[in-house]
Write an enzyme that holds these catalytic residues in place. Structure first.
Site, PDB file in Angstrom:
ATOM      1  N   GLU A  26      44.621  38.661  53.329  1.00 48.88           N
ATOM      2  CA  GLU A  26      43.435  39.536  53.284  1.00 48.88           C
ATOM      3  C   GLU A  26      43.420  40.136  51.889  1.00 48.88           C
ATOM      4  O   GLU A  26      44.182  41.053  51.598  1.00 48.88           O
ATOM      5  CB  GLU A  26      43.550  40.641  54.345  1.00 48.88           C
ATOM      6  CG  GLU A  26      43.574  40.138  55.777  1.00 48.88           C
ATOM      7  CD  GLU A  26      42.211  39.688  56.269  1.00 48.88           C
ATOM      8  OE1 GLU A  26      41.212  39.909  55.574  1.00 48.88           O
ATOM      9  OE2 GLU A  26      42.165  39.105  57.359  1.00 48.88           O
TER      10      GLU A  26
ATOM     11  N   CYS B 186      38.537  47.306  50.409  1.00 46.37           N
ATOM     12  CA  CYS B 186      38.194  45.930  50.061  1.00 46.37           C
ATOM     13  C   CYS B 186      36.770  45.611  50.487  1.00 46.37           C
ATOM     14  O   CYS B 186      36.140  44.722  49.936  1.00 46.37           O
ATOM     15  CB  CYS B 186      39.160  44.968  50.723  1.00 46.37           C
ATOM     16  SG  CYS B 186      39.253  45.262  52.494  1.00 46.37           S
TER      17      CYS B 186
HETATM   18  P1  NAD Z   1      48.663  45.280  45.838  1.00 45.59           P
HETATM   19  O1  NAD Z   1      48.415  43.815  45.846  1.00 45.59           O
HETATM   20  O2  NAD Z   1      49.074  45.915  44.563  1.00 45.59           O
HETATM   21  O3  NAD Z   1      49.775  45.679  46.901  1.00 45.59           O
HETATM   22  C1  NAD Z   1      49.678  45.327  48.271  1.00 45.59           C
HETATM   23  C2  NAD Z   1      51.063  45.289  48.855  1.00 45.59           C
HETATM   24  O4  NAD Z   1      51.800  44.247  48.226  1.00 45.59           O
HETATM   25  C3  NAD Z   1      51.883  46.556  48.661  1.00 45.59           C
HETATM   26  O5  NAD Z   1      52.732  46.740  49.780  1.00 45.59           O
HETATM   27  C4  NAD Z   1      52.720  46.227  47.434  1.00 45.59           C
HETATM   28  O6  NAD Z   1      53.921  46.963  47.396  1.00 45.59           O
HETATM   29  C5  NAD Z   1      52.995  44.759  47.692  1.00 45.59           C
HETATM   30  N1  NAD Z   1      53.310  43.988  46.489  1.00 45.59           N
HETATM   31  C6  NAD Z   1      52.925  44.192  45.210  1.00 45.59           C
HETATM   32  N2  NAD Z   1      53.470  43.268  44.394  1.00 45.59           N
HETATM   33  C7  NAD Z   1      54.211  42.445  45.190  1.00 45.59           C
HETATM   34  C8  NAD Z   1      55.013  41.291  44.956  1.00 45.59           C
HETATM   35  N3  NAD Z   1      55.172  40.769  43.732  1.00 45.59           N
HETATM   36  N4  NAD Z   1      55.621  40.718  46.020  1.00 45.59           N
HETATM   37  C9  NAD Z   1      55.474  41.218  47.251  1.00 45.59           C
HETATM   38  N5  NAD Z   1      54.729  42.299  47.544  1.00 45.59           N
HETATM   39  C10 NAD Z   1      54.097  42.897  46.526  1.00 45.59           C
HETATM   40  O7  NAD Z   1      47.350  45.948  46.425  1.00 45.59           O
HETATM   41  P2  NAD Z   1      47.068  47.484  46.663  1.00 45.59           P
HETATM   42  O8  NAD Z   1      46.749  48.096  45.329  1.00 45.59           O
HETATM   43  O9  NAD Z   1      48.133  48.106  47.505  1.00 45.59           O
HETATM   44  O10 NAD Z   1      45.765  47.423  47.571  1.00 45.59           O
HETATM   45  C11 NAD Z   1      44.504  47.252  47.036  1.00 45.59           C
HETATM   46  C12 NAD Z   1      44.062  45.812  47.163  1.00 45.59           C
HETATM   47  O11 NAD Z   1      44.133  45.419  48.529  1.00 45.59           O
HETATM   48  C13 NAD Z   1      42.629  45.603  46.756  1.00 45.59           C
HETATM   49  O12 NAD Z   1      42.503  44.417  46.029  1.00 45.59           O
HETATM   50  C14 NAD Z   1      41.911  45.491  48.089  1.00 45.59           C
HETATM   51  O13 NAD Z   1      40.696  44.796  48.036  1.00 45.59           O
HETATM   52  C15 NAD Z   1      42.925  44.804  48.922  1.00 45.59           C
HETATM   53  N6  NAD Z   1      42.670  45.036  50.343  1.00 45.59           N
HETATM   54  C16 NAD Z   1      42.224  43.980  51.089  1.00 45.59           C
HETATM   55  C17 NAD Z   1      41.946  44.173  52.420  1.00 45.59           C
HETATM   56  C18 NAD Z   1      41.435  43.032  53.256  1.00 45.59           C
HETATM   57  O14 NAD Z   1      41.525  43.118  54.459  1.00 45.59           O
HETATM   58  N7  NAD Z   1      40.904  41.978  52.665  1.00 45.59           N
HETATM   59  C19 NAD Z   1      42.152  45.420  53.012  1.00 45.59           C
HETATM   60  C20 NAD Z   1      42.628  46.455  52.230  1.00 45.59           C
HETATM   61  C21 NAD Z   1      42.894  46.241  50.884  1.00 45.59           C
END
Ligand code: NAD
Length: 501
Positions: A270, A304
């Site tokens: 997602e 998102c």
């Molecule tokens: P992010 O990708 O920075 O982090 C998401 C999660 O991944 C966090 O738990 C983070 O600690 C982890 N993470 C980061 N780097 C990682 C790595 N190298 N390996 C494993 N895990 C890692 O995103 P964010 O800033 O927390 O959230 C915002 C983003 O999430 C936006 O792009 C938003 O659109 C998206 N989002 C999507 C949905 C959906 O359902 N499509 C819902 C909510 C948020």
């Protein structure tokens, strides 16, 4: 009457310090809360003040592997648990989250910044995944049929996919956890959950709530950590892990998919969005403004599904923009715990600065800030609700997630133009259409490349609906009857027909 409508969601049960003291600060491994193997910790901050709210154990790679050990050890007996037992654990969890609604809401407001009223909305939304999947647990049907030749029988059953790694973002700390944990429990999978470093308190409190609801030890393990890749790295290489479900940004999702390919893991992704909000000239403009406020400002724009590009038919663009800017300009910004607050802070200083850089670049490219356009002084990471008019179609702000309270408005002339502009993105998650003409709405929905479309509605998320995107917004669906399928695998058994025709 729905159960959670019967509960009074008004007075917090615990004070802020009492609530923060009741959140487990350790790692949940095999049913026990414990310290990190190297004694490491990390702080969680209040984005409205910058102050430290709590200090949590920071899981190491060794802790992540210990969590997978526990999940793997619990998998076989958990898969054999009667569906009704799993359903009733989920139902009890729904009741408990609903009972603790004020605690969950306050916790999310403290660590994430959203106003309390919105946090209460997320508790209702997040809890619904527990109730929905408790109902789905006992209705995960297979099938039994005769082969076309009439010689054999085909028997198809669903089995749990196995231990899963669940990675959640900071913006919806409860709902993003329940949207993954509930279907995994329903399907009979065990889990290692890694919440976002910026907002892990809600997930920690939720995990304790799952234990209180009777979830057996080892089924849900939680490894909050300051090093995300230190958790995902060793787990994605471990052949006992069978699935990764990730919600977060597209770049991180792509990296995880590449790593997951090594063990051919099942993946649910997602990812990011760039939602168009299209207003046709025959729309009810007041309803469109109301929908625009909801689609843009929910979670301060840090969603998102947030409307990211307002595409308005030329003949009504001026009127829509004026009404929208007036409504945006009237919003009260402040700490989410203040009942008067309608807009909380952004998650951190970097997020606020990124939003301002996009606004500045758009204004430099010719856009006009009708309202807002600047950060708010003082402690915390606040940004003014902003409406930008006359945004050129090639402006960077239209091409990427803004993740803030900023609405760029641009215009179109024909239906074909609107479709072309909407599809001019690598993302395809949510979209919103406003018109009185139902045939037009359906015609446009057929042609736009988005996993979700709202007709005259600014908020469309629902536990009973399949949530997810196309293109670089991801793979798979969460919620709906599709949600449980993400956690099951299909087994076909061919049976010699005992009574061939
Ligand atoms: P992010 O990708 O920075 O982090 C998401 C999660 O991944 C966090 O738990 C983070 O600690 C982890 N993470 C980061 N780097 C990682 C790595 N190298 N390996 C494993 N895990 C890692 O995103 P964010 O800033 O927390 O959230 C915002 C983003 O999430 C936006 O792009 C938003 O659109 C998206 N989002 C999507 C949905 C959906 O359902 N499509 C819902 C909510 C948020």
């Amino acid at each position: 009457m729905l159960l959670n409508e019967r509960k009074k969601l008004t007075v917090p049960k615990l004070t802020e310090p009492e609530l923060l003291n009741s959140v487990p600060t350790g790692l949940l491994i095999g049913g026990q809360w414990r310290e990190s193997s190297d004694g490491g910790t990390f702080d969680v901050h209040d984005p409205a003040t910058g102050e430290v709210l709590a200090t949590l154990a920071s899981a190491t790679s060794a802790d992540a592997v210990a969590a997978l050990d526990a999940a793997d050890a619990a998998q076989a007996s958990w898969a054999r648990t009667a569906p009704r037992v799993r359903a009733e654990i989920l139902r009890r969890a729904f009741d408990l989250v609903t009972e603790r609604a004020e605690d969950f809401a306050l916790l999310m407001t403290l660590e994430m910044g959203k106003p309390l009223a919105e946090a209460r909305g997320e508790v209702t939304y997040g809890a619904e995944f527990l109730r929905w999947f408790s109902e789905e647990t006992v209705r995960d049907y297979g099938r039994y049929l005769t082969t076309p030749e009439g010689k054999n029988k085909i028997f198809v059953q669903h089995k749990p996919v196995g231990p899963c790694l669940l990675i959640t973002p900071w913006n919806f700390p409860l709902a993003m956890a329940t949207r993954k944990v509930a279907p995994a429990v329903a399907a009979g999978c065990t889990m290692v959950l890694k919440p976002a470093r910026l907002t892990p308190l809600t997930a920690q409190y939720f995990a304790q709530t799952m234990l209180d609801a009777g979830l057996p030890a080892g089924v849900l393990n939680v490894v909050s950590s300051s090093s995300a890749s230190g958790i995902s790295g060793p787990l994605l290489k471990d052949s006992r892990l069978r699935k990764v479900s990730f919600t977060g940004s597209t770049p991180v999702g792509k990296r995880l998919m590449a790593d997951a390919a090594q063990n051919v893991l099942r993946t649910s992704m997602e990812l990011g969005g760039n939602a168009p909000f299209i207003v046709f000239e025959d729309a009810d403009l007041d309803a469109a403004v109301e929908g625009a406020m909801a689609a843009k400002m929910r979670n301060m724009g840090e969603a998102c599904t947030a409307a990211n590009r307002f595409l308005v038919q030329e003949s009504v663009a001026q009127e829509f923009t004026a009404k929208f800017a007036a409504a945006m300009g009237a919003l009260a910004t402040g700490r989410g715990t203040d009942p008067a607050t309608q807009v909380g802070p952004l998650i951190d200083a970097g997020a606020r600065d990124d939003v301002h850089a996009l606004v500045t670049a758009a204004v430099d490219a010719g856009a006009t800030a009708i309202t807002g356009g600047a950060p708010v002084d003082g402690p915390g990471y606040f940004y003014q609700p902003t409406v930008l008019a006359g945004v050129p179609n090639n402006a960077a702000i239209l091409g990427q997630e803004i993740f803030g309270p900023v609405a760029p408005v641009t215009t179109f002339t024909t239906e074909e133009d609107a479709i072309k502009l909407a599809n001019a993105s690598e993302y395809g998650l949510a979209s919103y259409l406003y018109s009185h003409d139902f045939n037009k709405l359906l015609r446009v929905a057929e042609q736009i490349e988005f996993g979700m479309v709202g007709f005259n509605a600014g908020v469309i998320s629902n536990a009973a609906a399949p949530f997810g995107g196309v293109k670089q917004s991801g793979l798979g669906r969460e919620g709906g009857s599709e949600g449980i399928a993400e956690y099951t695998t299909t087994q076909y058994i061919g049976i010699a027909d005992p009574y061939p025709r």
